[in-house]
Motif scaffolding. Sequence first.
Motif, PDB file in Angstrom:
ATOM      1  N   ARG A  83       6.390  -0.635  -4.564  1.00  0.00           N
ATOM      2  CA  ARG A  83       5.172  -1.448  -4.520  1.00  0.00           C
ATOM      3  C   ARG A  83       4.109  -0.582  -3.859  1.00  0.00           C
ATOM      4  O   ARG A  83       4.382   0.105  -2.875  1.00  0.00           O
ATOM      5  N   VAL A  84       2.892  -0.625  -4.381  1.00  0.00           N
ATOM      6  CA  VAL A  84       1.788   0.121  -3.789  1.00  0.00           C
ATOM      7  C   VAL A  84       0.765  -0.890  -3.278  1.00  0.00           C
ATOM      8  O   VAL A  84       0.283  -1.732  -4.044  1.00  0.00           O
ATOM      9  N   PHE A  85       0.475  -0.796  -1.975  1.00  0.00           N
ATOM     10  CA  PHE A  85      -0.492  -1.671  -1.333  1.00  0.00           C
ATOM     11  C   PHE A  85      -1.783  -0.912  -1.065  1.00  0.00           C
ATOM     12  O   PHE A  85      -1.759   0.257  -0.678  1.00  0.00           O
ATOM     13  N   ASP A  86      -2.890  -1.603  -1.229  1.00  0.00           N
ATOM     14  CA  ASP A  86      -4.178  -1.160  -0.723  1.00  0.00           C
ATOM     15  C   ASP A  86      -4.421  -2.027   0.512  1.00  0.00           C
ATOM     16  O   ASP A  86      -4.512  -3.255   0.404  1.00  0.00           O
ATOM     17  N   TYR A  87      -4.479  -1.392   1.698  1.00  0.00           N
ATOM     18  CA  TYR A  87      -4.639  -2.126   2.950  1.00  0.00           C
ATOM     19  C   TYR A  87      -5.996  -1.816   3.565  1.00  0.00           C
ATOM     20  O   TYR A  87      -6.375  -0.647   3.682  1.00  0.00           O
ATOM     21  N   LYS A  88      -6.716  -2.867   3.981  1.00  0.00           N
ATOM     22  CA  LYS A  88      -8.020  -2.694   4.636  1.00  0.00           C
ATOM     23  C   LYS A  88      -8.152  -3.697   5.772  1.00  0.00           C
ATOM     24  O   LYS A  88      -7.763  -4.864   5.623  1.00  0.00           O
ATOM     25  N   ASP A  89      -8.704  -3.219   6.899  1.00  0.00           N
ATOM     26  CA  ASP A  89      -9.113  -4.123   7.967  1.00  0.00           C
ATOM     27  C   ASP A  89     -10.301  -3.518   8.707  1.00  0.00           C
ATOM     28  O   ASP A  89     -10.709  -2.392   8.419  1.00  0.00           O
ATOM     29  N   THR A  90     -10.850  -4.273   9.642  1.00  0.00           N
ATOM     30  CA  THR A  90     -12.014  -3.830  10.411  1.00  0.00           C
ATOM     31  C   THR A  90     -11.659  -3.793  11.892  1.00  0.00           C
ATOM     32  O   THR A  90     -10.661  -4.400  12.319  1.00  0.00           O
ATOM     33  N   PRO A  91     -12.459  -3.075  12.702  1.00  0.00           N
ATOM     34  CA  PRO A  91     -12.169  -2.997  14.140  1.00  0.00           C
ATOM     35  C   PRO A  91     -11.973  -4.387  14.762  1.00  0.00           C
ATOM     36  O   PRO A  91     -12.726  -5.321  14.477  1.00  0.00           O
ATOM     37  N   GLY A  92     -10.898  -4.483  15.552  1.00  0.00           N
ATOM     38  CA  GLY A  92     -10.572  -5.732  16.230  1.00  0.00           C
ATOM     39  C   GLY A  92      -9.620  -6.630  15.471  1.00  0.00           C
ATOM     40  O   GLY A  92      -9.036  -7.541  16.051  1.00  0.00           O
ATOM     41  N   GLN A  93      -9.427  -6.391  14.178  1.00  0.00           N
ATOM     42  CA  GLN A  93      -8.508  -7.234  13.411  1.00  0.00           C
ATOM     43  C   GLN A  93      -7.055  -6.877  13.710  1.00  0.00           C
ATOM     44  O   GLN A  93      -6.737  -5.732  14.038  1.00  0.00           O
ATOM     45  N   LYS A  94      -6.192  -7.876  13.557  1.00  0.00           N
ATOM     46  CA  LYS A  94      -4.773  -7.747  13.884  1.00  0.00           C
ATOM     47  C   LYS A  94      -3.958  -8.466  12.819  1.00  0.00           C
ATOM     48  O   LYS A  94      -4.357  -9.532  12.357  1.00  0.00           O
ATOM     49  N   THR A  95      -2.825  -7.879  12.434  1.00  0.00           N
ATOM     50  CA  THR A  95      -1.931  -8.537  11.484  1.00  0.00           C
ATOM     51  C   THR A  95      -0.960  -9.442  12.225  1.00  0.00           C
ATOM     52  O   THR A  95      -0.802  -9.351  13.446  1.00  0.00           O
ATOM     53  N   LYS A  96      -0.284 -10.272  11.482  1.00  0.00           N
ATOM     54  CA  LYS A  96       0.834 -11.044  12.014  1.00  0.00           C
ATOM     55  C   LYS A  96       2.085 -10.169  11.900  1.00  0.00           C
ATOM     56  O   LYS A  96       2.085  -9.182  11.175  1.00  0.00           O
ATOM     57  N   THR A 118       2.592 -11.953   2.346  1.00  0.00           N
ATOM     58  CA  THR A 118       2.718 -13.350   2.762  1.00  0.00           C
ATOM     59  C   THR A 118       1.961 -13.603   4.062  1.00  0.00           C
ATOM     60  O   THR A 118       1.258 -14.602   4.187  1.00  0.00           O
ATOM     61  N   THR A 119       2.087 -12.689   5.018  1.00  0.00           N
ATOM     62  CA  THR A 119       1.491 -12.906   6.340  1.00  0.00           C
ATOM     63  C   THR A 119       0.006 -12.563   6.396  1.00  0.00           C
ATOM     64  O   THR A 119      -0.732 -13.158   7.170  1.00  0.00           O
ATOM     65  N   ASP A 120      -0.429 -11.578   5.616  1.00  0.00           N
ATOM     66  CA  ASP A 120      -1.796 -11.061   5.742  1.00  0.00           C
ATOM     67  C   ASP A 120      -2.413 -10.768   4.380  1.00  0.00           C
ATOM     68  O   ASP A 120      -2.869  -9.651   4.106  1.00  0.00           O
ATOM     69  N   LEU A 121      -2.468 -11.776   3.555  1.00  0.00           N
ATOM     70  CA  LEU A 121      -3.005 -11.629   2.200  1.00  0.00           C
ATOM     71  C   LEU A 121      -4.467 -11.163   2.205  1.00  0.00           C
ATOM     72  O   LEU A 121      -4.920 -10.533   1.264  1.00  0.00           O
ATOM     73  N   ASP A 122      -5.187 -11.424   3.281  1.00  0.00           N
ATOM     74  CA  ASP A 122      -6.579 -10.988   3.375  1.00  0.00           C
ATOM     75  C   ASP A 122      -6.718  -9.488   3.592  1.00  0.00           C
ATOM     76  O   ASP A 122      -7.805  -8.927   3.429  1.00  0.00           O
ATOM     77  N   LYS A 123      -5.623  -8.799   3.942  1.00  0.00           N
ATOM     78  CA  LYS A 123      -5.661  -7.362   4.233  1.00  0.00           C
ATOM     79  C   LYS A 123      -4.848  -6.521   3.253  1.00  0.00           C
ATOM     80  O   LYS A 123      -5.189  -5.376   2.984  1.00  0.00           O
ATOM     81  N   TYR A 124      -3.739  -7.055   2.765  1.00  0.00           N
ATOM     82  CA  TYR A 124      -2.852  -6.338   1.847  1.00  0.00           C
ATOM     83  C   TYR A 124      -3.080  -6.805   0.415  1.00  0.00           C
ATOM     84  O   TYR A 124      -3.052  -8.007   0.145  1.00  0.00           O
ATOM     85  N   ARG A 125      -3.259  -5.835  -0.497  1.00  0.00           N
ATOM     86  CA  ARG A 125      -3.393  -6.166  -1.919  1.00  0.00           C
ATOM     87  C   ARG A 125      -2.432  -5.265  -2.693  1.00  0.00           C
ATOM     88  O   ARG A 125      -2.460  -4.042  -2.533  1.00  0.00           O
ATOM     89  N   ILE A 126      -1.563  -5.848  -3.501  1.00  0.00           N
ATOM     90  CA  ILE A 126      -0.658  -5.060  -4.336  1.00  0.00           C
ATOM     91  C   ILE A 126      -1.456  -4.530  -5.514  1.00  0.00           C
ATOM     92  O   ILE A 126      -2.050  -5.299  -6.266  1.00  0.00           O
ATOM     93  N   ILE A 127      -1.490  -3.188  -5.662  1.00  0.00           N
ATOM     94  CA  ILE A 127      -2.228  -2.589  -6.775  1.00  0.00           C
ATOM     95  C   ILE A 127      -1.301  -2.018  -7.848  1.00  0.00           C
ATOM     96  O   ILE A 127      -1.762  -1.673  -8.932  1.00  0.00           O
ATOM     97  N   PHE A 128       0.005  -1.923  -7.542  1.00  0.00           N
ATOM     98  CA  PHE A 128       0.991  -1.490  -8.526  1.00  0.00           C
ATOM     99  C   PHE A 128       2.357  -1.941  -8.044  1.00  0.00           C
ATOM    100  O   PHE A 128       2.650  -1.896  -6.845  1.00  0.00           O
ATOM    101  N   GLU A 129       3.204  -2.348  -8.981  1.00  0.00           N
ATOM    102  CA  GLU A 129       4.575  -2.709  -8.637  1.00  0.00           C
ATOM    103  C   GLU A 129       5.465  -2.525  -9.849  1.00  0.00           C
ATOM    104  O   GLU A 129       5.065  -2.840 -10.971  1.00  0.00           O
ATOM    105  N   ASN A 130       6.660  -1.975  -9.607  1.00  0.00           N
ATOM    106  CA  ASN A 130       7.693  -1.928 -10.629  1.00  0.00           C
ATOM    107  C   ASN A 130       9.038  -2.141  -9.937  1.00  0.00           C
ATOM    108  O   ASN A 130       9.076  -2.575  -8.789  1.00  0.00           O
TER     109      ASN A 130
END
Length: 101
Positions: A26-39, A10-22
């Motif tokens: 839940r399994v997240f694929d998380y990516k960011d770049t230097p200087g980025q910050k989550t909420k 909800t807070t950081d959809l641009d960084k967190y992607r659900i790749i599996f859930e039952n």
Amino acid sequence: MTVIPPDPVTTDLDKYRIIFENERVRVFDYKDTPGQKTKMHHHKEFVLYSLGPFKRKLTFGNGKTVIKEMKTGEVLWGDEQSHIGENIGNTDTHVLIVEFK
């Protein structure tokens, strides 16, 4: 009464992607770049697997901060927590997070 921050999708959809859930994980694929910050967001207990080296600052709900550095292939256990994550290194952060329901 403790207010639990929102889910990271909800807070950081641009960084967190659900790749599996039952019904159990839940399994997240998380990516960011230097200087980025989550909420501020909340995780239930989780296992994190680092797909590349990174350096991050975590700021928890109580204001405490820690610096976390991981190498490719390292794994860590995380207790349920709320935090803000900030990439303070020179590399992208790329991790898989298995969050238990």
